[in-house]
Design an enzyme around this catalytic site. Structure first.
Site, PDB file in Angstrom:
ATOM      1  N   ASP A   1     -35.518 -30.081  11.211  1.00 34.76           N
ATOM      2  CA  ASP A   1     -36.895 -30.573  11.129  1.00 34.76           C
ATOM      3  C   ASP A   1     -36.957 -31.903  10.373  1.00 34.76           C
ATOM      4  OD1 ASP A   1     -39.608 -30.570  11.500  1.00 34.76           O
ATOM      5  OD2 ASP A   1     -40.037 -29.163   9.883  1.00 34.76           O
TER       6      ASP A   1
ATOM      7  N   HIS B   1     -35.629 -38.749  16.692  1.00 42.86           N
ATOM      8  CA  HIS B   1     -34.825 -37.763  17.423  1.00 42.86           C
ATOM      9  C   HIS B   1     -33.432 -38.322  17.719  1.00 42.86           C
ATOM     10  CE1 HIS B   1     -38.253 -35.234  17.546  1.00 42.86           C
ATOM     11  NE2 HIS B   1     -38.946 -35.948  18.408  1.00 42.86           N
TER      12      HIS B   1
ATOM     13  N   LEU C   1     -15.191 -23.770  17.136  1.00 39.08           N
ATOM     14  CA  LEU C   1     -16.610 -23.644  16.771  1.00 39.08           C
ATOM     15  C   LEU C   1     -17.407 -23.261  18.011  1.00 39.08           C
ATOM     16  CD1 LEU C   1     -18.869 -24.179  14.597  1.00 39.08           C
ATOM     17  CD2 LEU C   1     -19.100 -26.450  15.605  1.00 39.08           C
TER      18      LEU C   1
HETATM   19  C1  FPP Z   1     -38.232 -31.270  14.678  1.00 42.01           C
HETATM   20  O1  FPP Z   1     -38.624 -32.461  14.030  1.00 42.01           O
HETATM   21  C2  FPP Z   1     -37.208 -31.600  15.636  1.00 42.01           C
HETATM   22  C3  FPP Z   1     -37.318 -31.409  16.973  1.00 42.01           C
HETATM   23  C4  FPP Z   1     -38.511 -30.826  17.609  1.00 42.01           C
HETATM   24  C5  FPP Z   1     -36.247 -31.826  17.869  1.00 42.01           C
HETATM   25  C6  FPP Z   1     -34.859 -31.664  17.320  1.00 42.01           C
HETATM   26  C7  FPP Z   1     -33.997 -32.498  18.141  1.00 42.01           C
HETATM   27  C8  FPP Z   1     -32.922 -33.159  17.733  1.00 42.01           C
HETATM   28  C9  FPP Z   1     -32.321 -33.067  16.390  1.00 42.01           C
HETATM   29  C10 FPP Z   1     -32.211 -34.096  18.628  1.00 42.01           C
HETATM   30  C11 FPP Z   1     -31.893 -33.548  19.971  1.00 42.01           C
HETATM   31  C12 FPP Z   1     -30.908 -32.489  19.961  1.00 42.01           C
HETATM   32  C13 FPP Z   1     -29.896 -32.386  20.833  1.00 42.01           C
HETATM   33  C14 FPP Z   1     -29.185 -31.120  20.936  1.00 42.01           C
HETATM   34  C15 FPP Z   1     -29.459 -33.478  21.689  1.00 42.01           C
HETATM   35  P1  FPP Z   1     -40.095 -32.975  14.235  1.00 42.01           P
HETATM   36  O2  FPP Z   1     -40.126 -33.867  15.418  1.00 42.01           O
HETATM   37  O3  FPP Z   1     -41.042 -31.827  14.311  1.00 42.01           O
HETATM   38  O4  FPP Z   1     -40.286 -33.806  12.925  1.00 42.01           O
HETATM   39  P2  FPP Z   1     -41.611 -33.873  12.049  1.00 42.01           P
HETATM   40  O5  FPP Z   1     -41.830 -32.489  11.491  1.00 42.01           O
HETATM   41  O6  FPP Z   1     -41.249 -34.846  10.985  1.00 42.01           O
HETATM   42  O7  FPP Z   1     -42.726 -34.350  12.936  1.00 42.01           O
END
Ligand code: FPP
Length: 246
Positions: free
Chosen positions: A18, A35, A129
């Site tokens: 997150d 992201h 892994l």
């Molecule tokens: C939450 O942060 C994160 C996500 C909804 C996406 C997670 C994705 C990645 C780490 C990259 C893609 C992964 C792969 C496997 C290629 P948020 O967007 O809710 O952040 P915020 O809480 O600060 O708004």
């Protein structure tokens, strides 16, 4: 602290990655840039995991509820996941990582579904892994589906129902329950991730935004995990002997 911790723990670590959006916004960047930086963080964590005794790493990349986000962000995430799988498959194979994607596949774009199948097939022999990426994933939905599958086979006992559900939730028989759940980004909730599998997980919350999470932070979480006393509802070692002496 030593630079690595002893291996051989076979830990299952789950991560709610997150904070990508806030990381980007604080830098005046569009959310997809967060992201993208999140993918780089994920690569670092995958590389660091085996030396820390992690055998299974489950990461939450896109929840069933994330479809509610603006289409541009959803599209960017789908594109990024496909690009990641295409670019990283070779490095995953070389690192001995076996990739499995958990969650629904029927709502994802066709090219991403194909890329997942290619990545899973190419990495099937990995034995260092087990990387599980949760995409379009909802734990409540997964449990409900497992319950339906189990109901059709009329299990005779509550114990067996539990075992059938657990087997049905794991993508293969080597996946155990989660030992440690890490959530970055300062929030302290489970957000419908691996609810059944986390029944006795140790929880570790970090204020670090996911793109800034690195091997050192992971090492800190694992070191903290090793200091926890896990009782699984029982008593601490020695408590019975003390009781007997009283
Ligand atoms: C939450 O942060 C994160 C996500 C909804 C996406 C997670 C994705 C990645 C780490 C990259 C893609 C992964 C792969 C496997 C290629 P948020 O967007 O809710 O952040 P915020 O809480 O600060 O708004």
């Amino acid at each position: 602290m030593p630079s690595t911790l002893p291996r051989g723990e076979n830990l299952h670590v789950a991560v709610i990655m997150d904070g990508n959006g806030r990381w980007a916004t604080r830098r005046g960047l569009p959310r997809p840039a967060g992201h993208r930086a999140g993918v780089a963080a994920l690569r670092r964590i995958i590389a660091a995991a085996p030396a820390l005794g992690i055998a299974t790493l489950s990461v939450f990349a896109f929840s069933g509820d994330n479809w509610q986000r603006p289409a541009a962000e959803v599209d960017a995430l789908m594109w990024l996941m496909r690009a990641y799988l295409r670019a990283a498959t070779k490095e995953l194979v070389e690192a001995g990582v076996r990739l499995c994607v958990i969650g629904r596949r029927d709502r994802m774009p066709g090219p991403l579904i194909d890329e997942i199948a290619r990545g899973e097939a190419a990495t099937a022999g990995g034995d260092r892994l087990h990387l599980r990426i949760a995409l379009d994933y909802s734990s409540r939905e997964a449990i409900a589906c497992a319950a339906v599958r189990c109901a059709t086979s009329l299990p005779p006992s509550l114990d067996l129902v539990g075992r059938l559900i657990a087997d049905s939730l794991a993508d293969d028989s080597t996946v155990g329950e989660v030992d440690l759940l890490i959530r970055t980004g300062g929030e302290k909730r489970l957000s419908d991730f691996l609810l059944w599998e986390c029944a006795y997980a140790e929880l570790w919350f970090s204020d670090v935004m996911w793109p800034d999470f690195d091997a050192e932070a992971l090492r800190g979480a694992i070191a903290d995990f090793h200091r926890r006393e896990r009782r699984f509802g029982g008593l601490p070692p020695g408590a019975l002997a003390l009781g007997a002496a009283e």
